[in-house]
Design a protein around this motif. Structure first.
Motif, short mmCIF file in Angstrom:
data_model
loop_
_atom_site.label_atom_id
_atom_site.label_comp_id
_atom_site.label_asym_id
_atom_site.label_seq_id
_atom_site.Cartn_x
_atom_site.Cartn_y
_atom_site.Cartn_z
N TYR A 173 -9.86 4.50 1.98
CA TYR A 173 -10.25 6.01 2.11
C TYR A 173 -9.02 6.78 2.24
O TYR A 173 -8.76 7.89 2.04
CB TYR A 173 -11.39 6.29 2.96
N VAL A 174 -8.13 6.12 3.28
CA VAL A 174 -7.08 6.64 3.75
C VAL A 174 -6.00 6.93 2.54
O VAL A 174 -5.31 7.71 2.49
CB VAL A 174 -6.34 6.06 4.92
N ALA A 175 -5.68 5.78 1.69
CA ALA A 175 -5.25 5.81 0.52
C ALA A 175 -5.49 7.10 -0.55
O ALA A 175 -4.67 7.80 -1.00
CB ALA A 175 -5.12 4.34 -0.04
N ALA A 176 -6.98 7.25 -0.62
CA ALA A 176 -7.43 8.31 -1.64
C ALA A 176 -6.85 9.36 -0.87
O ALA A 176 -6.58 10.38 -1.66
CB ALA A 176 -8.74 8.19 -1.75
N ILE A 177 -7.21 9.82 0.50
CA ILE A 177 -6.82 11.10 1.21
C ILE A 177 -5.26 11.47 0.98
O ILE A 177 -4.94 12.35 0.50
CB ILE A 177 -7.27 10.96 2.70
N ARG A 178 -4.48 10.38 1.38
CA ARG A 178 -2.91 10.74 1.13
C ARG A 178 -2.58 11.00 -0.40
O ARG A 178 -1.76 11.69 -0.55
CB ARG A 178 -2.37 9.47 1.62
N ALA A 179 -3.27 10.34 -1.28
CA ALA A 179 -3.04 10.45 -2.59
C ALA A 179 -3.43 11.90 -3.26
O ALA A 179 -2.57 12.61 -3.77
CB ALA A 179 -3.52 9.47 -3.56
N GLY A 227 2.65 -2.63 -0.87
CA GLY A 227 1.30 -2.81 -1.59
C GLY A 227 1.58 -3.24 -3.02
O GLY A 227 0.37 -3.62 -3.63
N ARG A 228 2.64 -3.62 -3.47
CA ARG A 228 2.79 -3.88 -4.73
C ARG A 228 2.65 -5.39 -5.04
O ARG A 228 3.02 -6.06 -4.55
CB ARG A 228 4.30 -3.55 -5.44
N VAL A 236 -1.08 4.56 3.72
CA VAL A 236 0.08 5.64 3.72
C VAL A 236 1.54 5.26 2.86
O VAL A 236 1.93 5.91 2.15
CB VAL A 236 0.23 6.25 4.89
N ILE A 237 1.69 4.24 3.22
CA ILE A 237 3.07 3.59 2.87
C ILE A 237 3.09 3.26 1.25
O ILE A 237 4.01 3.85 0.59
CB ILE A 237 3.74 2.35 3.41
N CYS A 238 1.89 2.61 0.94
CA CYS A 238 1.61 2.33 -0.38
C CYS A 238 1.73 3.78 -1.23
O CYS A 238 2.32 3.61 -2.50
CB CYS A 238 0.42 1.48 -0.74
N VAL A 239 1.02 4.32 -0.89
CA VAL A 239 0.65 5.60 -1.69
C VAL A 239 1.76 6.71 -1.85
O VAL A 239 2.34 7.12 -2.92
CB VAL A 239 -0.49 6.52 -1.42
N ASN A 292 9.76 7.87 -0.37
CA ASN A 292 10.73 6.76 0.19
C ASN A 292 10.41 6.33 1.58
O ASN A 292 11.24 6.23 2.43
CB ASN A 292 12.38 7.06 0.08
N PRO A 293 9.23 5.94 1.79
CA PRO A 293 8.94 5.34 3.28
C PRO A 293 9.33 4.03 3.39
O PRO A 293 10.05 3.19 2.84
CB PRO A 293 7.37 5.18 2.93
N HIS A 294 9.52 3.96 4.89
CA HIS A 294 10.03 2.38 5.32
C HIS A 294 8.92 1.53 4.64
O HIS A 294 7.59 1.60 4.83
CB HIS A 294 9.96 2.27 6.72
#
Length: 464
Positions: free
Chosen positions: A17-23, A298-299, A326-329, A336-338
């Motif tokens: 759900y965090v991935a969806a929100i950040r996206a 995340g890849r 968050v990093i993945c999205v 360019n996240p760490h």
């Protein structure tokens, strides 16, 4: 025709759900697929409802020791059904909160079991009906489930997984806990404080085996003092449930097989990733012992397929999944996240006493080739801890002798799960002992022990 999105997230736990929100925040048209309850295991059957139970047992413990605080409580008791009801109400409130967040961020929620059917394609089935979805990127965040012993299948009556242990119909009188990781120790703590006679069996040489050795040793003494029986270097070889209880054959560290009777048993021997039947094999996604292999973003090995959270391996923690999400999205959205760094993810055990840590243990630091400086400060030397009536515990810090880098921090005692993030921030900022020494910690607080631990590592303690 398939519904089309920029991103589909399979699974709605903390990572999903965090991935969806950040996206959505980054302007991606997003859908999330969930087969059960929004929020996943953490909100509904894990992190949150267990903390509600542990809060109950903590208060019950204090009620039984009210005299130490100058208070009088006559015949404290409890209603098990109300304890469970409160825990479920807390979980339900947060589940509704996630629903609200999905609506707020205009994320399409698709209910049902999702299966990868091709590159960028997902089929969702519910009640015999199928919905086809497609997207440039799909994040697999299907989480994990309790691992069961092959010879001791959970029946929900006498042999429990964590789910059963959260909604008991009766209070155990004599409880066997198999496994002494965070889940096992937390349930052991809850049921012991509520009056059950608890035995913990751990195959490895010490309980909480991922923690620093000094923390493990302290916890074994503390839990034993509370009345628990702890068997390390031991294993359960047989477990038979009857109408009245559980019969266990336990092989102890000296090689002897002993038979013992219990009213109930909790199996807490780890987790298994939810990777079956979701189509990974169709696309050739690589896994390791069931967990999806990913990089620091995340890849996976298949373009357009990403994986985060418990399904992608240790540490199996909600906050790890959220940070990874968050990093993945952000990466797939062109940022360019760490890259994700597991070394800065704190671990917490919400037992009594609590345990928290981040970074390397002293032993791991030495194994990695560091010459270390170690500082340790006891709770008994802290005014706030004494005022709280919680003088048992310590804080330990591990530094690189040459550079002053904070390699790790390890805590055991009251409220340490709230303190550990201070060291988490320090590691993220690549802080050395110099900055920590020069930081002002408020008085009187438990956090002062963090300062003192650092000072002790460099021969400068002020209160011991």
């Amino acid at each position: 025709m398939a519904d089309s999105y920029d991103l589909i997230v399979l699974g709605s736990g903390p990572g999903g759900y965090v991935a969806a929100i950040r996206a959505s925040q980054l302007g991606l048209k997003t859908a999330i697929v969930e087969r059960e309850l929004l929020g996943g295991i953490c909100l509904n059957w894990g992190c949150i409802p267990t903390k509600a139970l542990l809060r109950t047992s903590e208060i019950y413990h204090y009620m039984g020791h009210a005299d130490a605080y100058g208070l009088t409580v006559e015949k404290p008791g409890f209603d098990l059904s109300k304890i469970v009801q409160r825990s479920r109400k807390v979980a339900g409130q947060l589940n509704q909160g996630v629903k609200g967040l999905m609506k707020k961020h205009k994320i399409t929620v698709v209910e049902g079991f999702g299966t990868l059917t091709g590159k960028g394609k997902l089929s969702v089935e519910k009640d015999g009906k199928k919905t086809d979805l497609e997207a440039k990127n799909i994040i697999v965040a299907t989480g994990a489930r309790a691992r069961e012993l092959p010879f001791a299948k959970a029946d929900g009556k006498r042999i429990w997984t964590y789910r059963h242990a959260m909604t008991p119909e009766e209070m155990p009188t004599k409880l066997l806990v198999i496994g002494s990781g965070a889940i096992g120790v937390e349930f052991a703590s809850f049921y012991s404080d509520m009056g059950a006679e608890v035995t913990i069996v751990e195959m490895l040489p010490r309980i909480l085996p991922v923690e620093d050795e000094e923390v493990s040793a302290f916890m074994e003494k503390a839990l034993t003092k509370q009345g628990m029986k702890i068997l390390t270097g031991a294993g359960v070889e047989k477990l038979d449930a009857t109408a009245k209880g559980v019969t266990a054959v336990i092989k102890t560290k000296d090689g002897k097989a002993e038979t013992a009777e219990f009213s109930h048993a909790i199996v807490a021997v780890g987790i298994a990733p939810n990777t079956e039947n979701i189509g990974l094999e169709t696309l050739g996604v690589k896994t390791d012992r069931g967990h999806i292999i990913n990089d620091g973003y995340g890849r996976t090995n298949v373009d357009g397929i990403l994986a985060i959270g418990d399904v992608a391996g240790a540490p199996w923690l909600a906050h790890k999944a959220m940070h990874e999400a968050v990093i993945c999205v952000e990466k797939l959205a062109g940022g360019n996240p760490h890259a994700f760094d597991k070394g800065n993810i704190p671990g917490c055990t919400y037992s009594r006493p609590q345990v928290a840590s981040v970074g390397l243990t002293e032993a791991k630091a030495k194994e990695a080739g560091h010459k270390v400086k170690v500082g340790k400060f006891p709770f008994i030397g802290n005014g706030k801890a004494i005022a709280l009536g919680e003088p048992e515990g310590f804080i330990k810090t591990v530094f690189d002798d040459a550079t002053g880098e904070l390699l790790g921090a390890h805590m055991v005692g009251a409220e340490v799960t709230e303190l550990i993030q201070g060291y988490g921030i320090a590691r993220t900022l690549e802080t050395t002992e110099a900055e920590l020494m020069e930081t002002t910690f408020p008085h009187p607080t438990l956090s002062e022990m963090m300062h003192e631990s650092v000072l002790t590592a460099y021969g400068r303690p002020l209160h011991i």
